[in-house]
Design a protein around this motif. Sequence first.
Motif, PDB file in Angstrom:
ATOM      1  N   ARG A  93       0.828  -1.206   0.000  1.00 58.85           N
ATOM      2  CA  ARG A  93       0.000   0.000   0.000  1.00 58.85           C
ATOM      3  C   ARG A  93       0.863   1.258   0.000  1.00 58.85           C
ATOM      4  N   ILE A 133       1.110   4.397  -2.730  1.00 59.93           N
ATOM      5  CA  ILE A 133       0.939   5.807  -2.355  1.00 59.93           C
ATOM      6  C   ILE A 133       2.140   6.615  -2.847  1.00 59.93           C
ATOM      7  N   GLY A 156      -2.042   4.510   6.485  1.00 57.25           N
ATOM      8  CA  GLY A 156      -1.906   4.679   5.046  1.00 57.25           C
ATOM      9  C   GLY A 156      -2.959   5.582   4.428  1.00 57.25           C
ATOM     10  N   SER A 157      -4.215   5.382   4.762  1.00 58.44           N
ATOM     11  CA  SER A 157      -5.297   6.196   4.170  1.00 58.44           C
ATOM     12  C   SER A 157      -5.163   7.652   4.578  1.00 58.44           C
ATOM     13  N   ARG A 216      -2.267   9.238   2.672  1.00 53.37           N
ATOM     14  CA  ARG A 216      -2.609   9.514   1.266  1.00 53.37           C
ATOM     15  C   ARG A 216      -3.458  10.783   1.156  1.00 53.37           C
TER      16      ARG A 216
END
Length: 828
Positions: free
Chosen positions: A305, A309, A527-528, A531
């Motif tokens: 992931r 990104i 991660g989200s 991003r």
Amino acid sequence: MQLHKDFGFARATEIVPYLARLGVSHVYASPFLKARPGSLHGYDVVDHRRINPEIGTEAELDHLIQELQRHGMGLVLDLVPNHMGVLHGDNPWWQDVLENGRASRYAKFFDIDWQRGGGKLLLPVLGKHYGEALDDGELKLDRRRQRVVYFDQSFPLNAKSTKNLGKVKDTLALHRLLEKQHYRLAFWRVASDEINYRRFFEITDLAALRAEDPAVFEATHALIAKLARRPGVDGLRIDHPDGLADPEQYLERLQALADRPWVVVEKILADYEGLRADWKAHGTTGYRYANLLTGLFIDNAAAGRFERIYQRFSGERQRFEEISHDSRLLIMNTTLAAELHGLAARLARIASGNRRTRDYTASGLRKALAEIAARFPVYRTYVTRRGVSDTDRRYIDWAVKAARRASRVADASVFDFVRSVLTLDAAPASGARRKQMLEFAMRFQQFTAPVVAKGVEDTAFYRYHRLVALNEVGNDPRDFGFTLKAFHAASEDRARNWPYTMIGSSTHDTKRSEDVRARLGTLSELGSAWRLLLARWHRLNRSRRSDTEGESLPSRADEYHYYQALLGIWPAAGPDEKELGVLRERLKAYMLKAVREAKVHTSWINPDAQYEAALERFVVQSLESPAFLKEANDAVARLARLGMLVSLSQALVKVASPGVPDYYQGTELFDFSLVDPDNRRPVDYALRKKHLAEEVRDPASLLRNLSDGRAKLHIIRQGLAVRRAHPVLFHGGRYFPLYADAGREENACAFALRHGDHAVVAVAPRLFAHLGDADGAPLGERVWGAAKLALPAGRYRNVLTGEQAEGGEAPLARLLATFPVALLVTEV
């Protein structure tokens, strides 16, 4: 401890009582032999026979050692056997070589290729071409001192050239005088192609020493021997042993010189490489442990992931192994080109000595050597007169096969020839030809180490920014963190085989301090959010970018890097106006160094003023935007809390691990530093003394103001007390991994060290974002539920809280009820 003109022996002596109360057993000091004036690090020694007067006198050093002894402590010396500072007239040995050439008694001290220089020593010190400097009057004759002067530098004239020396009337006469010298003054850019003395990496001012020569060893270690034999000096740290011709031989001589109980080497090891068991050393300086510790708190399941990104934001698609290969080739084609050319010429002479190999050309050999070095799997091998080990043969075979597969060379048999020389398979049993091949193999080993260091750590690491917490000395950024199993396996091996190795987390060489890496590592769990943050910040700062010839500057990759650097050092509570100004200057300096090291858009050798101006403008203007500052403050608020919790766990794991923990100056509190020189800022010891003097009656109270670092200080102080009371547990105890259950298997790093009836147990949470506590510390049943650890039998006391625990099934909710980590010691 970093010693220099502003922090010498006297200042160091003042803080000995504080260090003793903290629980420190030894002061590991930076080099303090006479270095170049103003040196902040001491690795540019100019006279091994004297103490650096800027740091203090011998009497002050004596007083420091006596004060250490009075507090039950000792001193560890940092030795620099590989090189000396040479170019500014401070080094008497080098000056003698300049004056007398090969006739100098010190000529053999330095690794000089006189044949390649046409009998002269190349001095690439001029800021412009030699002829221009001469014509512009920048080179002058000082007849009184019998020296040629170039600004703040001067060079001796040999006696023969000054005999009956008349007035030098013009530049032609001065040129003729210079032509009679044993050196050749040259434009600094000439070094890349024609330097004829071995250096520390590509630093022209640091000339390599031939420590393998007994006379050189004796001369450079006479004062060290005197110091090392005295009571109170208990250990030696060896700087850059991979620069030495024969590190094993050097360490044997060192032990004969002064039989010290503890010797560690600054050796950088690949994941699959072990420290040589036949070296007379107790271990390394701890780079591997620092990366293991950082990786333990990174969510390795997020690798894919994070790669997506990074690629989508930066546009970069090149794999790290490709970046590493290309960066090594770049270094060999630029700053280390002269060294590669010299090796190829030596190998060509070897090839010409046999009818079966004489058709191999210097050009073809140079290409083959470059491809092999670009794929070398370790820093270097250790082929010597004693032969070639199976391990070295395996590394050489791997590199040669990889280079041959990828090569487009018309005659691929050249790789077989190179391999046969490097492994000595082509060498006869004795004689001049074997000596020639052995010398080549040993010189190649001294070449691959700087190729890896400068190509990977000082170039590739500044080009690949997926998660910069992983871009650390001795690490492989492709390894996105470590599993608990991997951590325990490494710890068990250390406890069994290297119980006295140093375990570090921050040093003067780390790219980012342990607490910066801890904070950035938590991004792997977010991660989200990362991003979305990148997208918002890019939109906010779009107007700060510069459009130049259709290109938007800075690059998206450098922008990505900048945001991580900012997050790493931003104050948890947000900066005030004064702090913001300091942050701006630190980030400007760091980003300029980063892009020059990357060598993509600009470099130290060929700076691109336009790109650098655009980058500085982007940094400065982004920090002038109220909207961006608010975004930064909001983002760091949560990230900093998670990072500090990781820092506490790191501190606990480190102080409880087998080995010898090393604490870089000031890191007993939170330290958010970037690469040198940022990590050499003065340490506020007054603040640290104040905090240490405060009685901790309620450890839970330390969590109310987590950012002041007192919780970290408490863990280190209590942990060092345990180590002092039970040293056998950490240097001979058996290591046992412990695992949580009930869904918290990955959220707790726990282990025990046991020796006889005594045991110590460490419990440190990890992957905090997954623990579900958005605000406070991960304490009690609401976080840990029914999860338990199976403790070894015994009765324990938690030295961090004073609470009691029994062996057997122990609920994590109870062990971590009031403080986020636990350190249990058996009560016998």
